[in-house]
Each structure stands twice: as C-alpha cells, then as structure tokens.
Design a protein around this motif. Structure first.
Motif, PDB file in Angstrom:
ATOM      1  N   ALA A  60       0.833  -1.204   0.000  1.00  0.00           N
ATOM      2  CA  ALA A  60       0.000   0.000   0.000  1.00  0.00           C
ATOM      3  C   ALA A  60       0.868   1.254   0.000  1.00  0.00           C
ATOM      4  N   ASP A  61       2.002   1.188   0.687  1.00  0.00           N
ATOM      5  CA  ASP A  61       2.863   2.367   0.803  1.00  0.00           C
ATOM      6  C   ASP A  61       4.250   1.955   1.308  1.00  0.00           C
ATOM      7  N   PRO A  84       2.831   6.342  -5.060  1.00  0.00           N
ATOM      8  CA  PRO A  84       2.459   5.139  -5.784  1.00  0.00           C
ATOM      9  C   PRO A  84       2.670   5.349  -7.280  1.00  0.00           C
ATOM     10  N   ALA A 114       4.274   0.042  -4.878  1.00  0.00           N
ATOM     11  CA  ALA A 114       2.948   0.512  -4.494  1.00  0.00           C
ATOM     12  C   ALA A 114       2.247   0.952  -5.777  1.00  0.00           C
ATOM     13  N   ARG A 121      -4.650  -0.358  -4.195  1.00  0.00           N
ATOM     14  CA  ARG A 121      -4.183  -0.037  -2.836  1.00  0.00           C
ATOM     15  C   ARG A 121      -5.272  -0.292  -1.801  1.00  0.00           C
ATOM     16  N   ARG A 125      -4.812  -2.768   1.400  1.00  0.00           N
ATOM     17  CA  ARG A 125      -5.098  -2.312   2.769  1.00  0.00           C
ATOM     18  C   ARG A 125      -6.147  -3.195   3.420  1.00  0.00           C
TER      19      ARG A 125
END
Ligand code: TXA
Ligand code: MG
Length: 322
Positions: A60-61, A84, A114, A121, A125
């Motif tokens: 996600a990050d 991203p 990402a 994303r 998550r």
C-alpha cells in the motif's frame, strides 16, 4: 468467473488464499497473498509458467514495504519520487520478513511496488498484507490492460474474483530497478522513464551484467543454490545423503535418521510440492550442514502442471557452480 467484486469481498478471498484479478495503473495483475506459499503456487499454476520467476509484491505504501525489505536511502529517494506508481524496487528481504519464499523464487531479495491505482491499494489495505501479482495473462500471452482482456486471457485457473477498474492508464509493466546500497541497476524498462529516475538519483542507472538480455531480470539474478550437492531422480537416499521425496516414499530412506528426509507432497499434489520447494531445500541444506551430509537426493518429480517449473528449479540448483 465473478465480475466486479467489491473490495471487502476480494480481500476476504485473498485472506483465504484465493486468486483475485486487480487493476493497476500498468496492467491487470493476478493477485494472491504474498505471505502464503500455497496461494503463490496457485498463481504460477494459473499462468502455466514453465519456471518460477520471482514475483512483485504489491504494497500500500512505503511503510508497509519496510516490514518486508531493507530500504536504503537511495531506495527511499525513489519511493518518495515515484510511489504510488510504475516503479518496482528490488531490495534485500528482511531476515524476519513473513513473505513466501516462493514469491521471490528463493532469492534473498524481493521486488516491491505501491501501485498507482486506488482499487489496488484499497485491496492491499483491506487484505492487510502484500499481494504477489504478475500480469493476469496466461504465460506467453499479452498482458491484459482491461478486465475484458483478462476474461479472454485463458488463465488455467479461474480467478475467484475480478475487480474491474477500467482500462489501465499506463498500459505497460512497471520499470524495475534493483538497489544495492548506493548502486541502482535498471533490470526492466517500463512505465517510469529512465531519464526521470536518473534525474531523481542524480546519476546514470547501471545496466545489468548481461545487457544483451535486459528483458528477463529474473533470469539475471543469481538464484539460491544449496551448499549441498543435489542428486536428481534418485530412487532413494544413499548413506550420507539427505532425501527430498515426493509421493509415497516408504522405504526410500536408507541409513539416515528421519530428520534428514522431507516429502514435498505425500499426496503427490503439485501445488503443495511447489509451495514447499524452497522452504524444504533450505531446511534440508541446513540439516546437511548440521549432520555432516554432503548431498540431497531428490526423488523423481512428474512434469505435469507445476512439475515443469519444479524440475526447472531443481535442475538449476543441481547444476555445477562456478
Ligand atoms: O507493472 C507490473 O510490474 C505488473 C503489475 C501487475 O504490477 N507486474 C508484472 O509482474 O509485470 P511480472 O511477474 O510479469 O514481472 C515481474 C518481474 C519479473 O521479470 C521478475 O523476474 C522480476 O520482476 N523480479 C521480481 N523479483 C525479483 C528479484 N528479487 N530480483 C530480480 N528480479 C525480480
Ligand atoms: Mg507478465
């Protein structure tokens, strides 16, 4: 095939070890839980890949990536500039990374990115884990850039869900850069331009050692080879050998204590064997060191389904090293 699954449902499928097609800004990916060996083996099976190339782990990050890989300052710079987005970084796996060994094909590095697509994303998550995802096409076919392409793409296993996120904005795969300390090497050109990357790092990117074959980065990486010798297609273990079995191995282990024998799949299940392969090779290699054994005898593995990739991997591990 399910169409237009919602994120919550798709995340539940991922957590249960299923396959979800997810949109990214580059191409559609065939995603599974990157921490689950069996789920990752299913990806290879669905694509009909003849060998285990390492797969990209989608996070996600940057914070999520840092749980799995070591991020040197140079990599952090690239992350800040491109995530991203369509830049994949190959970085050392953390020793405590709960990533499948199959996802990085036994290497001690892992590829992370990402994706620049909100649905991707959101799925990562909601699943709360990194997602392994190659392009969602059968091996040898063109990468899909719409959900419709995926439906036409003839994967060998039906995905449990497809998230339709519209046409991919970038349409070609991510650029892959390996960062080793303060050295950045371009492994695959892609959606992030070389010039932009070089501007961010303030230096030219290195080229891989075999610059004439830049399009197969998985092949360029030096693959994990056990310290012990591998003896393939062995009917049984000789004295002084560990044993990697497949199927019914009753009576195949001679002389050695049972701790030096492991079975890839008692039920002769190819997916189970693929999921266990890298872990068992490592474990047996360690036991060889402890017990003073010099070789691992490996039972014959049929070549159907994932058997082709398993045999490819074993043949490489058995090849003489320079
Ligand atoms: O845009 C993309 O990158 C798409 C979307 C779905 O994210 N994914 C994609 O995955 O293109 P795939 O599996 O087709 O390509 C991954 C590439 C392979 O060529 C593999 O060899 C390389 O990444 N790779 C992965 N891990 C690596 C590692 N540890 N070292 C070197 N190369 C690695
Ligand atoms: Mg591909």
């Amino acid at each position: 095939m399910t169409s237009n699954a919602d994120i919550t449902n798709a995340a539940a499928i991922i957590r249960a070890g299923g396959l979800v097609v997810m949109p990214t800004e580059t191409v559609y990916g065939l995603a599974a839980d990157a921490t689950n060996d069996d789920a990752v083996a299913k990806i290879f099976e669905a694509k009909g890949r003849p060998r285990f190339n390492p797969l990209i782990c989608h996070v996600a990050d940057a914070e999520m990536a840092a749980h799995y890989v070591v991020v040197p300052p140079l990599a952090q710079k690239l992350i800040d500039a491109f995530w991203p987005g369509p830049l994949t970084l190959v970085l050392p796996r953390r020793a405590d990374a709960k990533l499948s060994l199959l996802v990085s094909a036994g290497l001690d590095t892992a590829a992370v990115r990402a994706p620049g697509h909100d649905s991707a994303r959101a799925l990562i998550r909601a699943a709360d884990r990194p997602l392994a995802a190659p392009s969602a096409n059968r091996s040898g076919r063109i990468s899909p850039t719409t959900a419709q392409h995926v439906r036409e793409g003839q994967l060998l296993i039906e995905p449990d869900a497809i998230i339709d996120g519209g046409p991919c904005r970038v349409g070609i795969e991510s650029t892959i850069v390996k960062v080793d300390g303060d050295i950045a090497t371009l492994l695959r050109p892609g959606g992030a331009a070389r010039e932009e990357i070089e501007r961010v790092i303030g230096a030219p990117l290195n080229s891989p050692p075999q610059a004439d074959k830049p399009l197969a980065p998985g092949m360029l990486a030096s693959h994990y080879a056990p310290r012990a010798t591998l003896r393939l297609n062995a009917a049984h273990a000789e004295a002084g050998e560990a044993f990697l079995g497949f199927g019914d191995i009753t009576g195949h282990i001679k002389g050695e204590d049972a701790s030096a024998a492991m079975n890839l799949s008692e039920a002769s299940d190819m997916r189970e064997a693929a999921a266990n392969l890298f872990r068992y090779l490592r474990t047996l290699d360690e036991r060889c060191q402890t017990l003073g054994l010099t070789a691992i005898a490996v039972a014959p593995i049929p070549r159907d389904g994932l058997g082709e990739a398993i045999n490819d991997r074993l043949t490489r591990a058995a090849a003489p090293r320079g």
